[in-house]
Design an enzyme around this catalytic site. Structure first.
Site, PDB file in Angstrom:
ATOM      1  CD  GLU A 205      30.926  46.653  49.410  1.00 38.84           C
ATOM      2  OE1 GLU A 205      32.251  46.887  49.310  1.00 38.84           O
ATOM      3  OE2 GLU A 205      29.879  45.834  48.235  1.00 38.84           O
ATOM      4  CG  HIS A 240      27.292  39.471  41.407  1.00 41.65           C
ATOM      5  ND1 HIS A 240      26.516  40.366  41.531  1.00 41.65           N
ATOM      6  CD2 HIS A 240      27.069  38.223  41.933  1.00 41.65           C
ATOM      7  CE1 HIS A 240      25.681  40.102  43.056  1.00 41.65           C
ATOM      8  NE2 HIS A 240      25.784  38.735  43.178  1.00 41.65           N
ATOM      9  NE  ARG A 297      40.199  44.534  33.942  1.00 41.93           N
ATOM     10  CZ  ARG A 297      38.905  44.510  33.852  1.00 41.93           C
ATOM     11  NH1 ARG A 297      38.600  44.653  32.239  1.00 41.93           N
ATOM     12  NH2 ARG A 297      37.416  43.816  34.897  1.00 41.93           N
TER      13      ARG A 297
HETATM   14  P1  ADP Z   1      33.577  41.862  40.251  1.00 40.01           P
HETATM   15  O1  ADP Z   1      35.180  42.386  41.086  1.00 40.01           O
HETATM   16  O2  ADP Z   1      33.435  41.047  40.419  1.00 40.01           O
HETATM   17  O3  ADP Z   1      33.461  43.275  39.422  1.00 40.01           O
HETATM   18  P2  ADP Z   1      32.188  44.195  41.829  1.00 40.01           P
HETATM   19  O4  ADP Z   1      32.236  44.707  43.363  1.00 40.01           O
HETATM   20  O5  ADP Z   1      32.815  45.421  41.094  1.00 40.01           O
HETATM   21  O6  ADP Z   1      32.868  43.202  41.802  1.00 40.01           O
HETATM   22  O7  ADP Z   1      30.717  44.291  42.089  1.00 40.01           O
HETATM   23  C1  ADP Z   1      30.486  43.522  40.924  1.00 40.01           C
HETATM   24  C2  ADP Z   1      28.207  43.547  40.668  1.00 40.01           C
HETATM   25  O8  ADP Z   1      28.598  43.038  41.797  1.00 40.01           O
HETATM   26  C3  ADP Z   1      28.054  45.395  41.164  1.00 40.01           C
HETATM   27  O9  ADP Z   1      28.187  45.742  39.320  1.00 40.01           O
HETATM   28  C4  ADP Z   1      27.048  44.641  41.286  1.00 40.01           C
HETATM   29  O10 ADP Z   1      26.070  44.542  40.765  1.00 40.01           O
HETATM   30  C5  ADP Z   1      27.290  43.363  42.475  1.00 40.01           C
HETATM   31  N1  ADP Z   1      27.174  44.575  43.257  1.00 40.01           N
HETATM   32  C6  ADP Z   1      28.399  44.440  44.003  1.00 40.01           C
HETATM   33  N2  ADP Z   1      28.210  44.966  45.492  1.00 40.01           N
HETATM   34  C7  ADP Z   1      27.145  45.398  45.203  1.00 40.01           C
HETATM   35  C8  ADP Z   1      26.482  45.830  46.350  1.00 40.01           C
HETATM   36  N3  ADP Z   1      27.179  46.089  47.466  1.00 40.01           N
HETATM   37  N4  ADP Z   1      25.155  45.757  46.490  1.00 40.01           N
HETATM   38  C9  ADP Z   1      24.531  45.615  45.808  1.00 40.01           C
HETATM   39  N5  ADP Z   1      25.402  44.531  44.468  1.00 40.01           N
HETATM   40  C10 ADP Z   1      26.667  44.908  44.702  1.00 40.01           C
HETATM   41  P1  ADP Z   2      34.472  44.666  32.989  1.00 34.01           P
HETATM   42  O1  ADP Z   2      34.576  45.239  34.325  1.00 34.01           O
HETATM   43  O2  ADP Z   2      35.621  45.125  31.863  1.00 34.01           O
HETATM   44  O3  ADP Z   2      33.375  44.874  32.233  1.00 34.01           O
HETATM   45  P2  ADP Z   2      34.334  42.327  32.803  1.00 34.01           P
HETATM   46  O4  ADP Z   2      33.847  42.167  35.106  1.00 34.01           O
HETATM   47  O5  ADP Z   2      33.099  41.483  32.233  1.00 34.01           O
HETATM   48  O6  ADP Z   2      35.068  42.841  33.180  1.00 34.01           O
HETATM   49  O7  ADP Z   2      35.412  41.241  33.298  1.00 34.01           O
HETATM   50  C1  ADP Z   2      36.332  41.021  31.836  1.00 34.01           C
HETATM   51  C2  ADP Z   2      37.062  40.011  31.278  1.00 34.01           C
HETATM   52  O8  ADP Z   2      38.500  39.833  32.494  1.00 34.01           O
HETATM   53  C3  ADP Z   2      35.975  38.211  31.701  1.00 34.01           C
HETATM   54  O9  ADP Z   2      36.708  37.821  30.693  1.00 34.01           O
HETATM   55  C4  ADP Z   2      36.349  38.496  33.360  1.00 34.01           C
HETATM   56  O10 ADP Z   2      36.108  36.669  32.753  1.00 34.01           O
HETATM   57  C5  ADP Z   2      38.154  38.321  33.347  1.00 34.01           C
HETATM   58  N1  ADP Z   2      38.257  38.762  34.207  1.00 34.01           N
HETATM   59  C6  ADP Z   2      37.623  39.909  35.148  1.00 34.01           C
HETATM   60  N2  ADP Z   2      38.202  40.265  36.318  1.00 34.01           N
HETATM   61  C7  ADP Z   2      38.845  39.117  37.017  1.00 34.01           C
HETATM   62  C8  ADP Z   2      40.283  38.558  37.725  1.00 34.01           C
HETATM   63  N3  ADP Z   2      39.345  39.257  38.791  1.00 34.01           N
HETATM   64  N4  ADP Z   2      40.175  37.605  37.528  1.00 34.01           N
HETATM   65  C9  ADP Z   2      40.109  36.836  36.057  1.00 34.01           C
HETATM   66  N5  ADP Z   2      39.320  37.112  35.194  1.00 34.01           N
HETATM   67  C10 ADP Z   2      38.775  38.566  35.117  1.00 34.01           C
END
Ligand code: ADP
Ligand code: ADP
Ligand code: MG
Length: 505
Positions: A205, A240, A297
């Site tokens: 990405e 992140h 969720r």
């Molecule tokens: P996750 O499933 O781990 O939550 P996300 O795709 O939601 O992954 O990304 C988590 C965080 O990582 C975002 O809130 C942002 O801060 C950073 N991030 C993700 N994708 C990008 C991107 N393309 N460019 C910059 N930051 C990113």
């Molecule tokens: P939110 O997007 O609701 O803010 P977080 O990214 O902080 O959530 O994650 C919420 C909870 O779920 C945390 O305890 C995180 O460790 C867990 N979590 C999120 N995605 C996954 C995943 N794909 N596998 C395991 N645990 C996850």
């Protein structure tokens, strides 16, 4: 609606603050709750709050809160008719949802097929793009090798992000600044994804610089009605992962808010969404928004949406699972005032935010008008290495943003936790920072403002002293001024022997 069925007893397949939060609404709805708890959680508040509690033998998540078959067996034994998965653990596991339905129980969440398609970031990108929702430039097919990644990166331009298709919780992401970093990036993202999610597929990405994370809360019923509950700004992150969230976002114009909420409801329609969900976007410095992913969720930071809309999201989830049609129409949903959430984690914020463990030797939670504490612990609780290090969530509502910032600052100062290091000093720094106060900040807040600040020189001992003095009743007020006067502090600390007593088990 004709095919609705009242749920009587709900098993909560989770622990800590979110289990308690769900069970409180279950009780308000006149229903019974069932808790499941691991060996180390036997005495946690959530296990005692439930109408019935059943042990999950073991400590590791794998043997307990991730043990789908055992949880479903307990639900049947307890005579529960539904399972609420909370967040984390099995909440985004489509097989779990499917097994629950096969056992004749109700899963409080989306259809299994929706969880599966949205849980795969590449699938999700394809699906929502086909509904006209902008996605971050990049690939929507997993990358097989270095040369594929190089050609994508050349097309979209560096920097790029290698991400895990099955990613979550900020894991499986690698920033690539130029071609020489691709090989290592692929290897380490793949291996992290394999060990965290059992799925090594990765994609590429465009990496946006100084972006903001803005997400929309969605509710939809079984009959195709979809509404949004406005946005949450979640740009203050480390690794992140979010630490501070607020709503409304200071970054959006009313037009952008409308456009993004339309995109969010389109994304929900694209996957035939049912129940509560969140559509995450990333907003570029230039004000362009792109779909990131959909979380199928209840979200950790849902309280700030509840505070500004007056809607109990868990109650809506249960009603939707009962097969009731949404009573809320979009034009009846309004956002009032401003809300902020600070996540209180057991972490050493002066040392790379590494998780801390230990016993909560003392705990005083803030309170007062429009202050909400979603906590899963009490004095004496043990924060173990087995699960997430979140202690509680502190949320406040204010009539406007300034009011909310003042309430949050005061509440953070009132929050006293002894025994583990917490994110409280960091959250206080955020509230006092010009960047946050002006509303002009990005996901780089921590690296730009916290890591480089003098805070890195180590934790000020003042904070521990302040807690000791306040809890011992040796000073009045919040002690913030007094602890800076070291002579005065040593005089006070030298005096009471009983202070030590207060910290004994
Ligand atoms: P996750 O499933 O781990 O939550 P996300 O795709 O939601 O992954 O990304 C988590 C965080 O990582 C975002 O809130 C942002 O801060 C950073 N991030 C993700 N994708 C990008 C991107 N393309 N460019 C910059 N930051 C990113
Ligand atoms: P939110 O997007 O609701 O803010 P977080 O990214 O902080 O959530 O994650 C919420 C909870 O779920 C945390 O305890 C995180 O460790 C867990 N979590 C999120 N995605 C996954 C995943 N794909 N596998 C395991 N645990 C996850
Ligand atoms: Mg995310």
């Amino acid at each position: 609606m004709s095919n609705s069925k009242d749920l009587q007893k709900i098993l909560v397949a989770n622990r800590g603050e979110i289990a308690l939060r769900i069970m409180r609404t279950v009780r308000e709805m006149g229903k019974k709750s069932v808790a499941v708890y691991s060996d180390v959680d036997m005495n946690m508040p959530f296990a005692r709050y439930a109408d019935e509690s059943f042990p999950l033998h073991g400590k590791e998540a794998r043997e307990t809160y991730l043990h789908a078959d055992e949880i479903i067996r307990i639900a049947a034994e307890a005579g529960a008719d539904a399972i609420h998965p909370g967040y984390g653990f099995l909440s985004e596991n489509s097989e779990f949802a499917e097994k629950i339905e096969r056992a004749g129980l109700t899963f409080i969440g989306p259809r299994p097929a929706t969880i599966a398609s949205m849980g795969d970031k590449t699938e999700a990108r394809k699906l929502v793009a086909s509904y006209g929702v902008p996605v971050v430039p990049g690939t929507s097919e997993p990358i097989n090798d270095r040369s594929e990644a190089v050609s994508v990166a050349n097309r979209i331009g560096y920097p790029v992000l290698i991400k895990a298709a099955a990613g979550g919780g900020g894991k499986g992401m690698r920033l690539i600044r130029n071609e020489s970093e691709i090989e290592d990036g692929i290897r380490s993202a793949r291996s992290e994804a394999k060990s965290a999610f059992g799925d090594g597929r990765i994609f590429v990405e465009k990496y946006l610089v100084n972006p903001r994370h803005i997400e929309f809360q969605i509710l939809s019923d079984n009959y195709g009605n979809v509404v949004h509950l406005f946005e949450r700004e979640c740009s203050i992150q480390r690794r992140h992962q979010k630490v501070v969230e607020e709503t409304p976002s200071t970054a959006l114009t009313p037009e952008q808010r409308t456009e993004m909420s339309d995109a969010a409801t389109s994304a929900a329609r694209a996957c035939g969404y049912r129940n509560a969900g969140t559509v995450e976007f990333i907003l570029s410095e230039e004000g362009k928004y792109y779909f990131l992913e959909m979380n199928t969720r209840l979200q950790v930071e849902h309280p700030i949406t509840e505070l500004t809309t007056g809607i109990d999201i868990v109650r809506e989830q249960i009603k939707i699972a009962e097969g009731r049609g949404l009573e809320l129409r979009q034009d009846q949903i309004t956002q009032t005032g401003h809300a902020i959430e600070c996540r209180i984690y057991a972490e050493d914020v002066y040392n790379g935010f590494i998780p801390d463990t230990g016993r909560l030797a003392a705990l005083r939670e803030p309170a007062g008008p429009w202050v909400r504490v979603d906590s899963g612990v009490e004095t004496g609780s043990e924060l173990s290495v087995y699960y997430d290090s979140m202690i509680a969530k502190l949320s406040v509502w204010g009539s406007d943003r300034g009011d909310a910032i003042r309430k949050m600052t005061r509440s953070l100062e009132d929050y006293l936790i002894a025994g583990v290091r917490t994110t409280i000093p960091f959250c206080r720094f955020v509230m006092l920072s010009d960047a946050f106060r002006s509303g002009k900040y990005s996901t780089h807040f921590v690296e730009d403002l916290w890591s480089d600040s003098k805070q890195l020189s180590g934790p000020p001992p003042d904070e521990e002293i302040r807690l000791a003095l306040i809890l011992a009743g040796a000073i009045r007020g919040n002690g913030l001024e007094e602890v800076n006067n070291h002579d005065d502090v040593s005089r006070k600390l030298a005096r009471p022997r009983w202070l030590d007593k207060r910290f004994e088990d």
